[in-house]
Design an enzyme around this catalytic site. Structure first.
Site, PDB file in Angstrom:
ATOM      1  N   GLU A 250       3.497   2.009   6.114  1.00 52.44           N
ATOM      2  CA  GLU A 250       3.409   1.800   4.731  1.00 52.44           C
ATOM      3  C   GLU A 250       4.793   1.317   4.153  1.00 52.44           C
ATOM      4  O   GLU A 250       5.749   1.418   4.915  1.00 52.44           O
ATOM      5  CB  GLU A 250       2.980   2.984   3.896  1.00 52.44           C
TER       6      GLU A 250
ATOM      7  N   ASP B 186      10.060   8.069  -3.572  1.00 55.65           N
ATOM      8  CA  ASP B 186       9.596   6.386  -3.872  1.00 55.65           C
ATOM      9  C   ASP B 186      10.331   5.800  -4.881  1.00 55.65           C
ATOM     10  O   ASP B 186       9.811   5.251  -5.788  1.00 55.65           O
ATOM     11  CB  ASP B 186       8.158   6.434  -4.192  1.00 55.65           C
TER      12      ASP B 186
END
Length: 492
Positions: A211, A38
């Site tokens: 997402e 991430d």
């Protein structure tokens, strides 16, 4: 609000760094050590910053680390810039950081606790923390989640902040479980505002969205990027849409980043960096090495992002390079010998046999490297299409293209201890001098170049091995290697 330009240019260097014109992370991916995911990115006072989640089980995700670099090559680690100790309502799943600066303060937006729609008693969602310096320490800015509930079916996760240089308005894009939302941020950047029509959260879910929403702007075009597919599946990828305003609609155009069976799998959750003053863009993302089977063994990487003349994004090519300019060999596994990086060269002391391998799986390839014998009479060279390798005996199956200080160029193949010379030739060589060695293998034809990249030294037909890993090999010598590149042949 006058917050500056887009999300990716938070604070500009005094002078454009036009020299940062790379095709990928030239010093190798991963560009930092450790299991991370991430990556969120920013530019503060001439330094590139990457904020990342330690890739662990949710219960063990209790802090976020950052890395800073003046050149996208040499990185300094800043540990524990945000921890659950500084967020009273967060206990686990501290992840997906995205940074921004405003009015002399630095903000990190993050996800914590991984709440589900039926967890009505659980506090969690998207939070915001603030610090006086890019490296923190960051502390919770409001004492509760900024977005702590489901709206339009979107799980409050994976935030991304975008400041529109047209009007200075600030937006937060977010959402999991196949729904994406956008909301306005008030000028304080720690509270949710409303749109002109009175709405607070607008759904912008594009086709196939899962997402990881991410927004950038280039030449007046708004680009929404997101994750598709299952994390452990072959369809896990980054796709994108474009629009003429920050609210869309966002109609899916194409995948731009997906796994490559020769390089890596599990590619996703991106941010983007633009080199200030240029049209040079890099996509940062996490991925999993080919041989890794543990789901949290992920690394962060970056590759060049190119645009077509009509503003669309070209498919991202994950390249394999290492010029060792960062002084590290992060993506290499060694077998035998004493290996180190010295003066931008992968160096091994005199050894009876040793290998350094990349976690790749190329069939057709163009393999380039600088090779030199430091001392000894052995044959350092390039390994390719390696299908088996013994960590105990250092024996392998695959091909080797080698040179020796006596001027012998050899193409051979190994079968777990049995080495067969396929072809040899000679040229004048000097011990200690560096030579550019290139192997081109297409189908059963293997071509070896040394020094002169226009005229092949060896061309040979063999079909023993069709695909496998790449690396370098030394035998009865001390040697050094540099400027390593493995790529698929250009299309004819």
């Amino acid at each position: 609000m006058g917050l500056g330009t887009s999300k990716i240019i938070r604070t500009l260097p005094a002078e454009p760094e036009a020299a940062l014109d790379y095709t990928t992370s030239e010093a190798g991916n991963p560009f930092v050590k450790g299991w991370y995911a991430d990556p969120g990115s920013a530019i503060y006072d001439g330094l590139f910053w990457v904020y990342a989640t330690p890739s662990r089980a949710s219960e063990e995700q209790t802090h976020i680390d950052a890395f800073s670099s003046p050149d996208l090559i040499n990185w300094t680690k800043h540990s524990n810039i945000l921890t659950t100790a500084n967020v009273a309502w967060a206990t686990k799943a501290l992840r997906a950081p995205t940074p921004i600066s405003w009015n002399g303060k630095y903000y990190i937006y993050f996800t914590a606790n991984d709440i589900q729609e039926d967890d009505i008693e659980v506090v969690g969602g998207i939070g915001v923390a603030v610090a006086d310096k890019p490296e923190g320490p960051y502390i919770d800015a409001i004492g509760k989640p900024l977005i702590g509930d489901y709206h339009n079916g979107a799980q409050p996760t994976d935030p991304d902040i975008f400041i529109d240089n047209t009007d200075g308005k600030a937006y937060i894009y977010y959402g999991g479980q196949s729904h994406a939302n956008v909301a306005m941020l008030n000028e304080d950047l720690i509270s949710i505002g409303t749109f002109d029509d009175g709405a607070t959260f607008k759904e912008i879910t594009p086709e196939s969205y899962v997402e990881g929403a991410s927004m950038i702007k280039r030449n007046g075009i708004y680009y929404l990027m997101w994750l598709e597919g299952r994390r452990d599946g072959p369809d896990y990828c980054v796709s994108y849409a474009i629009a003429d305003n920050p609210l869309g609609p966002f109609d899916r155009l194409a995948k731009i980043l997906h796994q490559d069976s020769a390089v890596a799998k599990g590619t996703g959750h991106n941010s983007v960096i633009q080199v200030p003053g240029t049209d040079i863009w890099y996509i940062l993302y996490h991925r999993q090495p080919l041989s890794e089977t543990k789901e949290n063994h992920r690394i962060i990487a970056y590759d060049r992002m190119y645009f077509n003349g009509d503003g669309t994004i070209q498919p991202i090519t994950m390249l394999v390079k290492d010029n060792f300019a960062d002084g590290h060999m992060l993506d290499w596994t060694t077998y035998g010998g004493e290996w180190s990086v010295e003066d931008q060269r992968l160096t091994v002391k005199n050894t009876g046999g040793g290998m350094a391998m990349l976690d790749t799986n190329f069939s057709d390839l163009v393999f380039d490297a600088i090779v030199a014998t430091i001392n000894g009479n052995g044959h350092p060279g390039l390994l390719f299409r390696v299908t088996e390798l013994s960590a105990e005996t250092h024996k392998y199956k695959g091909y080797k293209a080698a040179i020796s200080p006596t001027g012998v160029i050899t193409l051979g193949k190994a079968d777990l201890g049995t080495f067969t010379d396929l072809a040899q030739t000679r040229m004048n060589m000097v011990i200690g001098e560096e030579y550019h060695v290139r192997v081109v293998a297409i189908g059963n034809e293997i071509t070896v170049f040394v020094a002169d990249m226009d005229t092949a030294k060896i061309t040979f037909i063999d079909e023993s091995f069709t695909t496998g890993a790449n690396g370098v090999r030394v035998f009865n010598a001390a040697a050094k290697f540099g400027s390593v590149s493995v790529a698929k042949p250009p299309r004819s």
